[in-house]
Design a protein around this motif. Structure first.
Motif, PDB file in Angstrom:
ATOM      1  N   ASP A  81       6.095  -8.240  -2.190  1.00 35.06           N
ATOM      2  CA  ASP A  81       5.804  -9.471  -1.448  1.00 35.06           C
ATOM      3  C   ASP A  81       4.457 -10.047  -1.875  1.00 35.06           C
ATOM      4  O   ASP A  81       4.329 -11.240  -2.135  1.00 35.06           O
ATOM      5  N   GLU A 107      -6.100  -9.475   1.791  1.00 32.20           N
ATOM      6  CA  GLU A 107      -4.869  -8.960   2.390  1.00 32.20           C
ATOM      7  C   GLU A 107      -4.728  -7.463   2.129  1.00 32.20           C
ATOM      8  O   GLU A 107      -4.305  -6.707   3.015  1.00 32.20           O
ATOM      9  N   ALA A 123      -6.891  -5.634   4.470  1.00 32.05           N
ATOM     10  CA  ALA A 123      -6.369  -5.688   5.840  1.00 32.05           C
ATOM     11  C   ALA A 123      -5.212  -4.708   6.003  1.00 32.05           C
ATOM     12  O   ALA A 123      -5.124  -3.981   6.998  1.00 32.05           O
ATOM     13  N   ILE A 124      -4.332  -4.658   5.000  1.00 26.27           N
ATOM     14  CA  ILE A 124      -3.201  -3.735   5.089  1.00 26.27           C
ATOM     15  C   ILE A 124      -3.703  -2.296   5.102  1.00 26.27           C
ATOM     16  O   ILE A 124      -3.278  -1.467   5.912  1.00 26.27           O
ATOM     17  N   HIS A 131      -5.092  -1.481   8.498  1.00 27.23           N
ATOM     18  CA  HIS A 131      -4.048  -1.280   9.508  1.00 27.23           C
ATOM     19  C   HIS A 131      -3.305   0.023   9.300  1.00 27.23           C
ATOM     20  O   HIS A 131      -3.005   0.724  10.247  1.00 27.23           O
ATOM     21  N   ASP A 150      -3.018   2.947  11.935  1.00 28.38           N
ATOM     22  CA  ASP A 150      -1.715   3.381  12.446  1.00 28.38           C
ATOM     23  C   ASP A 150      -1.512   4.863  12.223  1.00 28.38           C
ATOM     24  O   ASP A 150      -0.884   5.550  13.027  1.00 28.38           O
ATOM     25  N   MET A 155      -3.749  -0.319  25.576  1.00 30.20           N
ATOM     26  CA  MET A 155      -3.074  -0.168  24.294  1.00 30.20           C
ATOM     27  C   MET A 155      -1.676   0.435  24.472  1.00 30.20           C
ATOM     28  O   MET A 155      -0.776   0.192  23.678  1.00 30.20           O
ATOM     29  N   GLY A 185       9.149 -10.835   4.265  1.00 32.42           N
ATOM     30  CA  GLY A 185       7.757 -10.767   4.727  1.00 32.42           C
ATOM     31  C   GLY A 185       6.992 -12.074   4.620  1.00 32.42           C
ATOM     32  O   GLY A 185       6.539 -12.626   5.634  1.00 32.42           O
ATOM     33  N   PRO A 186       6.855 -12.641   3.399  1.00 35.42           N
ATOM     34  CA  PRO A 186       6.053 -13.858   3.277  1.00 35.42           C
ATOM     35  C   PRO A 186       6.615 -15.021   4.095  1.00 35.42           C
ATOM     36  O   PRO A 186       5.858 -15.830   4.634  1.00 35.42           O
ATOM     37  N   ASP A 197       4.815 -17.371   6.855  1.00 31.76           N
ATOM     38  CA  ASP A 197       4.786 -18.836   6.794  1.00 31.76           C
ATOM     39  C   ASP A 197       5.304 -19.446   8.100  1.00 31.76           C
ATOM     40  O   ASP A 197       4.750 -20.409   8.628  1.00 31.76           O
ATOM     41  N   ARG A 208      -2.268 -17.863  12.218  1.00 32.58           N
ATOM     42  CA  ARG A 208      -2.541 -17.262  10.899  1.00 32.58           C
ATOM     43  C   ARG A 208      -2.722 -15.776  11.089  1.00 32.58           C
ATOM     44  O   ARG A 208      -3.474 -15.335  11.941  1.00 32.58           O
ATOM     45  N   VAL A 209      -2.014 -15.023  10.299  1.00 33.66           N
ATOM     46  CA  VAL A 209      -1.996 -13.598  10.543  1.00 33.66           C
ATOM     47  C   VAL A 209      -2.164 -12.873   9.216  1.00 33.66           C
ATOM     48  O   VAL A 209      -1.628 -13.283   8.191  1.00 33.66           O
ATOM     49  N   SER A 210      -2.957 -11.813   9.229  1.00 34.53           N
ATOM     50  CA  SER A 210      -3.165 -11.059   7.995  1.00 34.53           C
ATOM     51  C   SER A 210      -1.925 -10.225   7.711  1.00 34.53           C
ATOM     52  O   SER A 210      -1.195  -9.854   8.616  1.00 34.53           O
ATOM     53  N   ARG A 211      -1.707  -9.966   6.417  1.00 31.26           N
ATOM     54  CA  ARG A 211      -0.542  -9.171   6.041  1.00 31.26           C
ATOM     55  C   ARG A 211      -0.597  -7.793   6.688  1.00 31.26           C
ATOM     56  O   ARG A 211       0.413  -7.207   7.048  1.00 31.26           O
ATOM     57  N   GLY A 212      -1.807  -7.295   6.851  1.00 37.59           N
ATOM     58  CA  GLY A 212      -1.959  -5.962   7.442  1.00 37.59           C
ATOM     59  C   GLY A 212      -1.373  -5.943   8.844  1.00 37.59           C
ATOM     60  O   GLY A 212      -0.568  -5.079   9.201  1.00 37.59           O
ATOM     61  N   ALA A 213      -1.749  -6.959   9.673  1.00 36.94           N
ATOM     62  CA  ALA A 213      -1.277  -7.006  11.048  1.00 36.94           C
ATOM     63  C   ALA A 213       0.226  -7.219  11.074  1.00 36.94           C
ATOM     64  O   ALA A 213       0.953  -6.613  11.869  1.00 36.94           O
ATOM     65  N   TYR A 247       2.646  -6.481   8.733  1.00 40.01           N
ATOM     66  CA  TYR A 247       3.460  -5.329   8.335  1.00 40.01           C
ATOM     67  C   TYR A 247       3.346  -4.205   9.363  1.00 40.01           C
ATOM     68  O   TYR A 247       4.301  -3.479   9.616  1.00 40.01           O
ATOM     69  N   SER A 248       2.163  -4.094   9.938  1.00 43.68           N
ATOM     70  CA  SER A 248       1.966  -3.079  10.962  1.00 43.68           C
ATOM     71  C   SER A 248       2.893  -3.355  12.156  1.00 43.68           C
ATOM     72  O   SER A 248       3.559  -2.448  12.675  1.00 43.68           O
ATOM     73  N   ARG A 262       6.125  -1.212  13.581  1.00 43.09           N
ATOM     74  CA  ARG A 262       6.161  -0.799  14.969  1.00 43.09           C
ATOM     75  C   ARG A 262       7.472  -1.228  15.624  1.00 43.09           C
ATOM     76  O   ARG A 262       8.111  -0.469  16.340  1.00 43.09           O
ATOM     77  N   LYS A 295      12.734  -5.892  -2.392  1.00 43.49           N
ATOM     78  CA  LYS A 295      12.486  -6.890  -1.362  1.00 43.49           C
ATOM     79  C   LYS A 295      13.059  -6.347  -0.054  1.00 43.49           C
ATOM     80  O   LYS A 295      14.071  -5.648  -0.057  1.00 43.49           O
ATOM     81  N   ARG A 296      12.429  -6.652   1.082  1.00 44.98           N
ATOM     82  CA  ARG A 296      12.928  -6.184   2.376  1.00 44.98           C
ATOM     83  C   ARG A 296      13.368  -7.378   3.187  1.00 44.98           C
ATOM     84  O   ARG A 296      12.577  -8.297   3.400  1.00 44.98           O
TER      85      ARG A 296
END
Lengths: 908, 109
Positions: A36, A59, A62-63, A66, A70, B1, B28-29, B33, B42-47, B49-50, B54, B77-78
């Motif tokens: 991705d 990014e 950030a990943i 996280h 996690d 939490m 994902g992308p 979008d 706007r969200v980081s990829r880390g948040a 995918y996390s 979950r 690709k997922r």
């Protein structure tokens, strides 16, 4: 070429991708995240590479953050574990997580401390990584050839005549090839430049003539096509060429069909027989064309040392053994060439000798010393940074003595406490490491910008995996360095005593103060060593800047034009072309003067050869005097502003009606005719018996053509036509165009050239000022890097001193309050604190001076007209450091003098 | 939490809704979008995918692996899909919100 269509640029930053790959699980889900990001990076890259890289980094980090959270967060495991019945939260992982969380909280509570400590570490780590990246690619792995440590260069020297090192000649090469039994293979090659024409703009390309065995010696095989075959190396054989990877992808769009086709070099057709792999360039970094040398040792002069020789040692043969065997051949040479008395004279008077050393040494050369110096320097900076952070930690430990003591008294395991403090250090080191990596990335790009261009593999330098590992090691090491000492100290058994003590009366407090003072003294000493080092280089640079090179480099545009003999067969055609082009250039707006010469000072080195002087006959067994020589056109001396001493410079008649005139440089005239008028004297080339006598018509000032540190050259300038019957003429000339703004006439110059010959490339476009600056690039590179390091050290040292004194003042507030209450003058309190700072600074300076005396000799080779123990540099930098020390003491001192006695006494 | 089983947070709701909106093209992308365009988030990829991981753990989301292409550097690709359980949780959350906002039309506009 469209940049974005290059598949290489589409790749996201490899370091960030590697980081991401290491935190993500290896399954399809994990890899899909990589996919991705790669896909989106490709999209973003089209609208701007730097922005896209930054995005990718953000990014990826950030990943990673996280994922780490996690994985270790107990909260997450509770929710995730509820469904699959596992509890991973217990055990060491959980304890470490708890420690880290505790560390994060305490660091967040003291943002000032955390920021200063992290920045301090980042400076040290960043500088180290940046320099190590350069050292790693240049020093540790400079050659792209298999078993490169067995490849050697063979050089000759004639110290008796002042020739330090030169290559070989074909007859000598033939002898080595025939008689040696130490080399697997031996080859010679020679750089040459070619005009590449046909499909696309004409281009001037660096190539090489290579003898049979060159690729075998390097153990390089083409990725497409084949090596040369024997008949291609024969004088009448088919013309063949092998092409470098860079040229193949850039000009021929990596077309595999190029092999078997023909390209046009210097107006002649050559069949492309092979393509070399990426990164392979030899003998120069920019060589991208290889053509068979077609040597004929039987016909060539044994004294014409214009070839570079390389060889591959047989396994088990040492360099010394190879050297000894070649030296035995050299000893026989006077006998072997007994029928050429002048050559024998050259061997004997020159004390002709051979030397064999590794190719790596040749490639890395002098740059090696600069890089090791820099690496040592940044090691210093890192040590200083660590000392600073250690100091900050010690100060903090003071403040938390009670807290620790209470917790220990309540039964906290000493290792629990130690571990907690250690985890703070590790967090801080990680923070500093990440910031440092960013600084390193900035640093590498700026180092590459100022680096000397002879640095091998310059374009490949980047932060790669091994550098990342190196940074990680440094970071962890520094975490241990500054974390361990205070951590162990804090859990000492005497701690309970602190519970009932207050203030500064305890003996452990005294120990700590001594430790801190020692750290600051050490920092000051190291900062001084760096300051003195950079001071010496700055002074050398200054001396060199003040040397008169013999010409005026400002506002001169230079470029080189070469006329192929296929298209301009006659010398007067060549002269007519240059004459015509010069006239057009002189007519351009803004152009003050224009000329051209075969050899440019500090650029093309030109050639030297023996000359006969009419009124100084040379005996049969004697060598004719050697001078440098170059063709020069009318206008050359004017455009370079090389002053005329006597006589006249060249004009039209010298290559039209009145052939056979010369101009000599003042050092030559002074040597040959110290008390006579040089005008009217005659000389001729010694190597060519048919060359006519030529008459001196002018004397110009000497030019430091071989470097600012070398003497002005004894030089002969001859006009474009006439001095020799053979092809030794003005085919390749470097133009020198003086204009109000040196680069502004360039488009008009290109147009003028295209009008005269549309297929003629223009090469090596540069301002003379740049060439001059580059001639001392190594010094200025080392100087700039060392100065930055020294400035960093100075700042860090000042922070350290300031920190210690501030702390002392805060600890002694009560005492100072009492003094003031009892009638002490604020001024005397101020003096007391400043004096304490000064004592520390002076102790540091004393140790630093001693260290500098031992270390500055490593700079010797870079210095010019400056002793390694130059008193000016030593005194000036010590004074600077003392001033900075006083300044750093003044602020805490002033605070001390402003202490309110009443408030400070009420604090108890 | 701590989150009790079956309940979903605001951001998780948004992610599930974005996946539903995208139908059969929820990669994902695209989810990122969608969130940015429709929810102004706007969200980081880390948040992101996390959260996706979950939601899978909670059983609200599943994914299928699809083939790799060269522009993805050979990585697969997922494609994401909301599960029946996810749909149920969304409905419950939506209903709760509807109950709570009933009668507040004037205040909320």
């Amino acid at each position: 070429m469209n940049h974005s269509s290059n598949p290489r640029t589409r790749r996201p930053p490899p370091l960030a991708e590697a980081l991401l790959g290491s935190v993500l699980p290896g399954d399809a889900a994990g890899r899909s995240v990589l996919g991705d990001l790669r896909e989106e990076y490709g999209r973003r890259e089209r609208s701007g590479g730097a922005v896209a890289r930054l995005w990718y980094w953000r990014e990826a980090l950030a990943i990673a953050a996280h994922r780490t959270k996690d994985r270790v967060s107990p909260a997450e495991h509770r929710t995730a574990g509820a469904s699959n019945g596992q509890k991973k939260g217990d055990g060491p992982m959980r304890r470490i997580w708890a420690d880290l969380r505790f560390g994060t909280r305490t660091l967040r509570r003291t943002p000032g401390f955390t920021t200063i400590a992290a920045i301090t570490l980042a400076l040290g780590i960043g500088a180290n990584t940046a320099i190590f990246s350069v050292v790693d690619s240049v020093l540790l792995d400079p050659l792209p050839f298999p078993a490169a440590d067995r490849i050697v260069g063979i050089w000759h020297a004639a110290p008796g005549l002042g020739y330090p090192e030169f290559g070989t000649s074909t007859p000598i090469h033939a002898q080595y090839l025939e008689d040696n039994d130490v080399f697997e293979s031996i080859a010679i090659c020679r750089s040459a430049r070619f005009n590449l024409t046909g499909d696309g703009d004409p281009e001037r390309i660096t190539g090489a003539f290579v003898s049979r065995g060159t690729l075998e010696t390097l153990q390089v095989s083409p990725i497409l096509g084949r090596n040369f075959v024997t008949e291609e190396d024969l004088p009448d054989g088919p013309q063949a060429v092998i092409i470098g990877h860079e040229l193949w992808t850039r000009r021929f769009a990596a077309d595999p069909g190029l092999v078997g086709r023909s390209i046009e070099l210097n107006g002649e057709s050559y069949a492309v027989v092979g393509i070399l792999p990426e990164r392979i360039a030899f003998p120069q970094n920019e060589t991208s064309i290889w053509v068979p040398a077609r040597i004929d040792p039987a016909r060539d002069q044994p004294g014409s040392f214009e070839w570079n020789s390389i060889a591959r040692l047989k396994p088990g043969v040492s360099i010394d053994q190879a050297q000894a065997q070649l030296a035995s051949f050299v000893d026989q040479m006077p006998e072997r060439y007994a029928d050429t008395p002048q050559l024998v004279a050259f061997f004997e008077q020159g004390q002709f000798r051979v030397s064999v050393h590794t190719l790596k040494e040749d490639v890395v050369g002098d740059v090696q010393r600069s890089l090791w110096i820099l690496l040592g320097t940044v090691g210093f900076v890192l040590l200083i940074a660590c000392a600073n952070v250690a100091n900050l930690f010690l100060v903090r430990a003071e403040g938390r003595r009670r807290e620790s003591a209470v917790r220990a008294a309540l039964g906290a395991d000493r290792w629990v406490l130690a571990r907690q403090y250690l985890s703070e250090s590790i967090l801080l080191a990680a923070l500093g490491g990440v910031l440092g990596l960013f600084l390193a990335w900035v640093g590498v790009s700026s180092l590459i910008r100022i680096a000397p261009s002879n640095l091998p593999r310059l374009d490949e330098i980047g932060i790669d995996g091994s550098v990342l590992g190196f940074t990680a090691c440094i970071t962890l090491l520094s975490a241990l360095l500054f974390g361990l000492a205070p951590a162990l100290k804090r859990v000492s058994p005497a701690m309970v005593g602190s519970l009932i003590q207050s203030g500064t009366r305890s003996s452990t407090g005294r120990d700590r103060r001594l430790a801190r003072n020692a750290l600051v003294v050490m920092q000051t000493a190291m900062a001084l060593v760096l300051l003195i080092g950079s001071g010496l280089l700055v002074r050398s640079f200054w001396q060199i800047r003040n040397i008169n090179p013999g010409f005026d480099a400002r506002d001169v545009l230079t470029f080189r034009i070469s006329l192929a003999s296929a298209e301009y067969p006659e010398p007067n055609q060549v002269a007519a072309f240059h004459q015509q082009l010069l006239e057009r250039i002189r007519g351009l707006p803004g152009v003050v003067a224009a000329g051209a010469a075969e050899a440019l000072p500090l650029g093309q080195s030109g050639s030297g050869t023996g000359f006969f002087v009419e009124d100084r006959p040379t005996a049969e067994t004697e060598l004719p005097p050697m001078f440098w020589f170059s063709a020069a056109t009318p206008g050359y001396f004017e455009s370079m502003r090389i002053p005329l001493r006597t006589g006249r410079t060249f004009d039209r008649r010298d290559h039209e009606s009145e052939l056979g005139n010369l101009i000599v440089s003042a050092p030559l005239a002074e040597r040959l005719w110290p008390d006579e008028d040089p005008l009217g004297k005659r000389l001729r080339f010694a190597s060519d018996s048919t060359s006519p006598w030529m008459t001196v018509v002018g004397v110009v000032e000497g030019v430091r053509g071989h470097g600012l540190r070398r003497d002005p050259l004894e030089m002969i300038y001859y006009p474009m036509v006439g001095p020799r019957a053979d092809d030794w003429d003005a085919r390749s000339l470097t133009y020198t165009v003086r204009a109000q703004n040196p680069l502004s006439p360039l488009p008009a110059v290109r147009a003028a050239i295209a009008e005269l010959d549309a297929s003629l490339p223009i090469a090596q476009v540069e301002s003379m000022a740049r060439i001059l600056a580059r001639s001392e690039a190594q010094l200025s590179f080392t100087m700039q890097a060392l100065t930055i390091a020294a400035a960093t050290a100075l700042i860090l040292g000042a922070i350290g001193l300031y920190g210690v004194l501030s702390y002392v003042v805060s600890q002694r507030t009560q005492e100072i309050g009492v003094r003031l209450a009892l009638g002490a003058e604020p001024g005397s309190v101020q003096k007391m604190v400043v004096l304490q700072g000064t004592r520390i600074a002076v102790a540091g300076i004393a140790i630093g001076l001693a260290g500098a005396v031992g270390l500055t000799r490593f700079l010797q080779g870079l210095l010019y007209d400056t002793e390694p123990l130059d008193p000016v540099a030593f005194v000036a930098t010590s004074a600077l450091l003392l001033c900075v020390g006083l300044l750093a003491s003044y602020v805490p001192a002033r605070r001390a003098s402003l202490v309110d006695p009443m408030k400070s006494l009420r604090m108890e | 939490m701590t989150q009790r089983h079956g309940f979903i947070g605001e951001f998780e709701q948004m992610v599930l809704l974005a996946v539903l909106q995208l139908g059969t093209a929820a990669y994902g992308p695209d989810i990122s979008d969608e969130l940015e365009q429709k929810a102004n988030r706007r969200v980081s990829r880390g948040a992101l995918y996390s959260s996706l991981d979950r939601l899978k753990h909670k059983g609200f989301l599943r994914w299928e692996i699809e083939g790799a292409t060269s522009e993805r550097g050979g990585h697969p690709k997922r494609r994401f899909e909301v599960t029946p359980a996810g749909l149920k949780a969304l409905r419950a959350a939506h209903q709760a919100l509807a109950n709570l906002t009933a009668g507040l039309e004037e205040v909320l506009g």
